[in-house]
Design an enzyme around this catalytic site. Structure first.
Site: not given
Length: 338
Positions: A126, A230
């Site tokens: 994605l 992240h």
């Protein structure tokens, strides 16, 4: 308007652009021409296959601007991981070391190496290019996969997972990998990540410690990032959590990012999606829906205003939306309200 569609050979330059912009830690988009072209070819073959159960198929799609033809991003589903290449994870669990005689009771965390997700479906790849990160574009790129799963249930496994990108800096340095490298490997995180992306995973089985690792023995920096994502991945994680995905202790073997999972039947967009008959017109009112057609090899999905007549099971959509979905009056569509 963005439309999600299966990737084609002509999309290679756009996919390479996405790979270059995705940065370090994005294992499924390595900057490697042979790998990307092979992945496109595999996806084209997978979309054309007739299957009765999930196998090694990989479905790679792109988001295309219907006005300019520009590719804004990519998204994918692997039907059943680990059948052709091993899929490794660490599992974080708790063990107790205790002695009543000595009055000692220690609760410790351990990481156990394995491949428990073999055969499950994976949401992957994605990536939405920065200039398109607005409105409902991100939701479309992510949730269109759930409409595909709901419509073509036999192509996917009962459990669906997604690996979340773990903590690393702008140069691709991972605190977790730094500890592993120091004790077991002699290659940088970016190189290890790249090798995994191109399918060269043999070094993992050769060098990865086979016995459980006590978390307390890791560096403080490595311990701090286990199960953390992240900063650029947080929006994607929040979206999946709202869909019902959660982490059951599995983390990535390189950056220790969490793997989240959900039974496909319990995914919110699968459970609450509805099917309707198309009516083309100009809805004066309506709500935002992600909507897909009923085709598989010709899969299309868009997001926009749709007026739904629940009593008669009719979805009133615009001419532009019908053209993007490649549907006509009376055709079947699946949609989920946003």
């Amino acid at each position: 308007m963005l439309v999600i569609r299966p990737i084609t050979e002509a999309d290679y330059p756009a996919l390479m652009r996405c790979a270059e912009e995705s940065g370090h830690g994005f294992t499924s988009l390595p900057v490697n021409e042979e790998m990307l072209r092979n992945r496109i070819a595999h996806s084209v073959e997978s979309f054309g296959k007739e299957v009765t159960e999930p196998g090694t198929e990989g479905y790679l799609m792109v988001a295309e601007d219907t006005e300019t033809g520009e590719v804004a991003g990519t998204t994918a589903i692997e039907a059943a991981i680990g059948l052709d290449n091993p899929f490794y994870t660490y599992h974080l669990s708790t063990v107790v070391h205790a002695s009543r005689r000595l009055g000692v009771h220690n609760v410790v965390k351990v990481l156990t190496f394995g491949n428990n997700y073999t055969g499950n479906s994976e949401l992957c790849t994605l990536f939405l290019r920065p200039e398109w990160r607005q409105g409902l574009n991100g939701r479309l790129l992510s949730k269109c996969r759930f409409l595909m799963m709901a419509e073509h249930r036999h192509r996917f496994s009962e459990t669906v997972l997604a690996e979340m990108r773990g903590v690393s800096d702008d140069e691709g340095n991972s605190p977790f990998w730094h500890w592993l490298k120091e004790h077991f490997f002699s290659i940088d995180f970016t190189h290890a990540d790249y090798l995994t992306g191109i399918g060269a995973k043999g070094f993992i089985a050769d060098l990865m410690p086979k016995l459980p690792i006590y978390v307390s023995l890791l560096s403080p920096e490595a311990q701090a990032v286990i199960g953390q994502v992240h900063e650029k991945t947080r929006p994607a994680l929040r979206l999946l959590e709202k869909e019902g995905f959660c982490c059951r202790g599995y983390v990535d073997i390189f950056d220790a990012g969490p793997t989240v999972e959900c039974d496909v039947r319990n995914i919110e967009s699968v459970r609450h999606s509805i099917t309707c008959t198309v009516e083309i017109g100009e809805p004066n009112s309506g709500k935002d829906f992600i909507i897909s057609n009923g085709s598989f090899d010709g899969f299309r999905a868009v997001v926009g205003k749709v007026k739904v007549d629940e009593e008669n099971n009719i979805a009133l959509i615009t001419t532009e939306m019908a053209a993007a979905l490649q549907v006509k009056n009376g055709d079947h569509v699946r949609l989920i309200e946003q």
